[in-house]
Design an enzyme around this catalytic site. Structure first.
Site, PDB file in Angstrom:
ATOM      1  N   LYS A 126       4.189   0.809  -7.176  1.00 59.01           N
ATOM      2  CA  LYS A 126       5.125   1.770  -6.783  1.00 59.01           C
ATOM      3  C   LYS A 126       6.576   1.148  -7.186  1.00 59.01           C
ATOM      4  O   LYS A 126       7.150   1.017  -6.152  1.00 59.01           O
ATOM      5  CB  LYS A 126       4.776   2.189  -5.328  1.00 59.01           C
ATOM      6  CG  LYS A 126       5.557   3.294  -4.952  1.00 59.01           C
ATOM      7  CD  LYS A 126       4.997   4.797  -5.436  1.00 59.01           C
ATOM      8  CE  LYS A 126       5.862   5.961  -4.902  1.00 59.01           C
ATOM      9  NZ  LYS A 126       5.825   7.209  -5.264  1.00 59.01           N
TER      10      LYS A 126
ATOM     11  N   ASP B  21      -6.967  -1.692  -1.165  1.00 54.07           N
ATOM     12  CA  ASP B  21      -7.682  -1.629  -0.045  1.00 54.07           C
ATOM     13  C   ASP B  21      -8.115   0.028  -0.061  1.00 54.07           C
ATOM     14  O   ASP B  21      -9.380   0.657   0.259  1.00 54.07           O
ATOM     15  CB  ASP B  21      -7.005  -1.727   1.198  1.00 54.07           C
ATOM     16  CG  ASP B  21      -7.854  -1.699   2.496  1.00 54.07           C
ATOM     17  OD1 ASP B  21      -9.157  -1.611   2.390  1.00 54.07           O
ATOM     18  OD2 ASP B  21      -7.199  -1.880   3.808  1.00 54.07           O
TER      19      ASP B  21
ATOM     20  N   ASP C 178     -11.932   2.595  -1.476  1.00 59.63           N
ATOM     21  CA  ASP C 178     -12.619   3.196  -0.586  1.00 59.63           C
ATOM     22  C   ASP C 178     -12.887   4.700  -1.420  1.00 59.63           C
ATOM     23  O   ASP C 178     -13.756   5.262  -1.259  1.00 59.63           O
ATOM     24  CB  ASP C 178     -12.127   3.418   0.945  1.00 59.63           C
ATOM     25  CG  ASP C 178     -12.584   2.229   1.575  1.00 59.63           C
ATOM     26  OD1 ASP C 178     -12.992   1.250   1.231  1.00 59.63           O
ATOM     27  OD2 ASP C 178     -12.656   2.550   2.820  1.00 59.63           O
TER      28      ASP C 178
ATOM     29  N   TYR D 158      -0.401  -7.179   4.158  1.00 58.16           N
ATOM     30  CA  TYR D 158      -1.363  -7.593   4.784  1.00 58.16           C
ATOM     31  C   TYR D 158      -1.367  -9.193   5.178  1.00 58.16           C
ATOM     32  O   TYR D 158      -2.247 -10.006   5.825  1.00 58.16           O
ATOM     33  CB  TYR D 158      -2.720  -7.448   4.094  1.00 58.16           C
ATOM     34  CG  TYR D 158      -3.310  -6.317   4.060  1.00 58.16           C
ATOM     35  CD1 TYR D 158      -2.472  -5.083   5.124  1.00 58.16           C
ATOM     36  CD2 TYR D 158      -4.256  -5.573   3.411  1.00 58.16           C
ATOM     37  CE1 TYR D 158      -3.013  -3.618   4.703  1.00 58.16           C
ATOM     38  CE2 TYR D 158      -4.696  -4.278   3.246  1.00 58.16           C
ATOM     39  CZ  TYR D 158      -4.121  -3.251   4.423  1.00 58.16           C
ATOM     40  OH  TYR D 158      -4.546  -1.847   4.287  1.00 58.16           O
TER      41      TYR D 158
ATOM     42  N   ASP E 237       0.566   6.822  -5.910  1.00 56.24           N
ATOM     43  CA  ASP E 237       0.446   8.338  -5.465  1.00 56.24           C
ATOM     44  C   ASP E 237      -0.254   9.161  -6.640  1.00 56.24           C
ATOM     45  O   ASP E 237      -1.067   9.945  -6.503  1.00 56.24           O
ATOM     46  CB  ASP E 237       1.676   8.955  -5.001  1.00 56.24           C
ATOM     47  CG  ASP E 237       2.911   8.687  -5.821  1.00 56.24           C
ATOM     48  OD1 ASP E 237       2.914   7.930  -6.980  1.00 56.24           O
ATOM     49  OD2 ASP E 237       3.846   9.272  -5.776  1.00 56.24           O
TER      50      ASP E 237
END
Ligand code: ATP
Length: 336
Positions: free
Chosen positions: A170, A225, A229, A124, A201
Site C-alpha cells: 500500500k 495474514d 485466509d 506484528y 485493497d
C-alpha cells in the site's frame, strides 16, 4: 541426502490425524526410498499439562537435532509452540498455498495461488505503546534485508510454478515503509519473472473477482495474514489448507486449522491439510537436496489426495461418509 524430522501429534484432532497418517509417511519412505527418520515428540496443551511447558526441554532437544518439524494442530498453546519455534529458528517466510481439490465446490473454478508472507516484521512486531490516555501508537517496522529475503523466497517458488509474482503493498499511502518493501521486491524479482504490483485493497477485491490473475503473491506480514485466509476460502475451505514456515535452516510444516476439540476422538477429522503439509515438506527436501525422489514423493502424495477427492473417498466435512482412518486408507492405496 537424509533428513531428521521431529513429529508433533498435537492436541484435539491432531493425534488421530498424525498417528494414523504415519503409515502414509512410512509407505512413501518405502516406495521412493526416502531417507527420512521421524522422531515423535510432545508439544502443546498435553505437554503443558504433563510438564508445565507446552514445549518441554526433551522435545526441544529432539527439535534441535532435527532438520524439520512436522506438526499436527495444537490447542490453546498453539501460539506458545509455533511463535516460539518461529523466533528460535528465524523461520521468516510463511508459505500458504490455496489450491482447490476435485469435487470441493468453489465459486471460481480451479484456484491455484501461493501466498508468500513475510513472517517477522511489520505491525506484528508488537511495538505498541500509549502516548496519552487517549492515544495508542503501533510501530510498523520494515527493513530492506527482510523484504529482500522474502522476495527471494517468492522467486524460488515462482520459478517452480508459472513464473509470475504479484507484490502486494500500500505504498501510495505508506510511502516509506511499503515503498521500501516494494523496492526490495522490484530489485529481486523484476526481469526474472513476470512481475507486477498491486495495492492490498485492490488485491483483496481481485481475489474474489478473478483469482486466476494471481499465481505467487508476495506480501508483508499483516496483509499476508489476511489475504492468505481469504485465498484459502476462495480455493474451497480454510480447513483444507496446509502451510510452511521456512527459514534458512529449520522449517516447520503444519495444517492451518486448529485442534477442533468439538470433533476430537470421533474419527471424522479430515487429514487433508496435514498430508498436504507433508507434501510441502518433501518439496523443501527436494529443493535442499536436489534429490528427485523427494519431488516424486510430493507429487505422488498430492495425486493420491486428489484421487481420494475425485472418488469421493473423503470425510463428512467435505461431503463424504468416510472416517479419518478410512480416508487415510484410501489415500494409502492410491499411492501406488
Ligand atoms: P483455533 O483457534 O486453534 O484456530 P478453532 O476451534 O477456532 O481453533 P479450528 O480448530 O481450526 O478452529 O476449527 C474450526 C471448526 O472447523 C472446528 O470446530 C471443526 O468443526 C472444523 N474443522 C477444523 N479442522 C477440521 C478438520 N481437519 N476436519 C474436519 N473439521 C475440521
Amino acid at each position: 541426502m537424509s533428513f531428521r524430522v521431529a513429529l508433533i501429534p498435537g492436541d484435539g484432532i491432531g493425534p488421530e490425524i498424525v498417528l494414523n497418517a504415519k503409515r502414509i509417511l512410512a509407505r512413501l519412505n518405502q516406495l521412493f526410498d526416502l531417507k527420512i527418520e521421524y522422531a515423535e515428540i510432545e508439544a502443546g496443551d498435553g505437554a503443558f499439562r504433563k510438564y508445565g511447558d507446552p514445549l518441554p526441554k526433551e522435545s526441544l532437544e529432539v527439535i534441535e537435532a532435527s532438520d524439520f518439524i512436522l506438526k499436527g494442530p495444537v490447542g490453546e498453546s498453539a501460539a506458545d509452540v509455533v511463535v516460539r519455534l518461529r523466533q528460535m529458528y528465524d523461520m521468516y517466510a510463511n508459505i500458504r498455498p490455496a489450491r482447490s481439490l476435485p469435487n470441493v465446490p468453489t465459486k471460481f473454478g480451479f484456484v491455484d495461488i501461493l501466498i508468500v508472507r513475510e513472517n517477522t516484521e511489520d505491525l506484528y512486531k508488537g511495538f505498541e505503546h500509549m502516548v496519552s490516555s487517549d492515544t495508542a501508537v503501533g510501530l510498523k517496522v520494515i527493513t530492506y534485508n527482510a523484504s529482500k529475503r522474502i522476495a527471494e523466497v517468492a522467486l524460488r517458488y515462482a520459478l517452480m510454478r508459472r513464473k509470475k509474482v504479484t507484490c502486494v503493498h500500500k505504498a501510495n499511502v505508506m510511502r516509506i515503509t511499503d515503498g521500501l518493501f516494494a523496492k526490495a521486491c522490484r530489485d529481486v524479482l523484476k526481469g526474472k519473472v513476470e512481475y507486477n504490483e498491486m495495492y492490498v485493497d485492490a488485491a483483496a477485491a481481485n481475489l474474489v473477482r478473478d483469482p486466476s490473475m494471481f499465481d505467487v503473491i508476495v506480501t508483508e506480514n499483516v496483509y499476508g495474514d489476511i489475504l492468505s485466509d481469504e485465498a484459502s476460502q476462495i480455493a474451497g475451505s480454510l480447513g483444507l489448507a496446509p502451510s510452511a514456515n521456512i527459514g534458512d535452516g529449520k522449517c516447520l510444516f503444519e495444517p492451518v486449522h486448529g485442534a477442533a476439540f468439538d470433533i476430537a476422538g470421533k474419527n471424522i477429522a479430515n487429514p487433508t491439510a496435514f498430508l498436504l503439509s507433508v507434501a510441502m515438506m518433501y518439496d523443501v527436501m527436494y529443493e535442499r537436496s536436489k534429490d528427485v525422489r523427494y519431488k516424486n514423493a510430493a507429487e505422488a502424495l498430492r495425486k493420491a489426495i486428489d484421487k481420494a477427492y475425485e472418488t469421493e473417498k473423503v470425510t463428512p466435512d467435505v461431503g463424504g461418509i468416510l472416517k479419518t482412518t478410512e480416508m487415510i486408507e484410501a489415500i494409502y492405496n492410491y499411492l501406488g
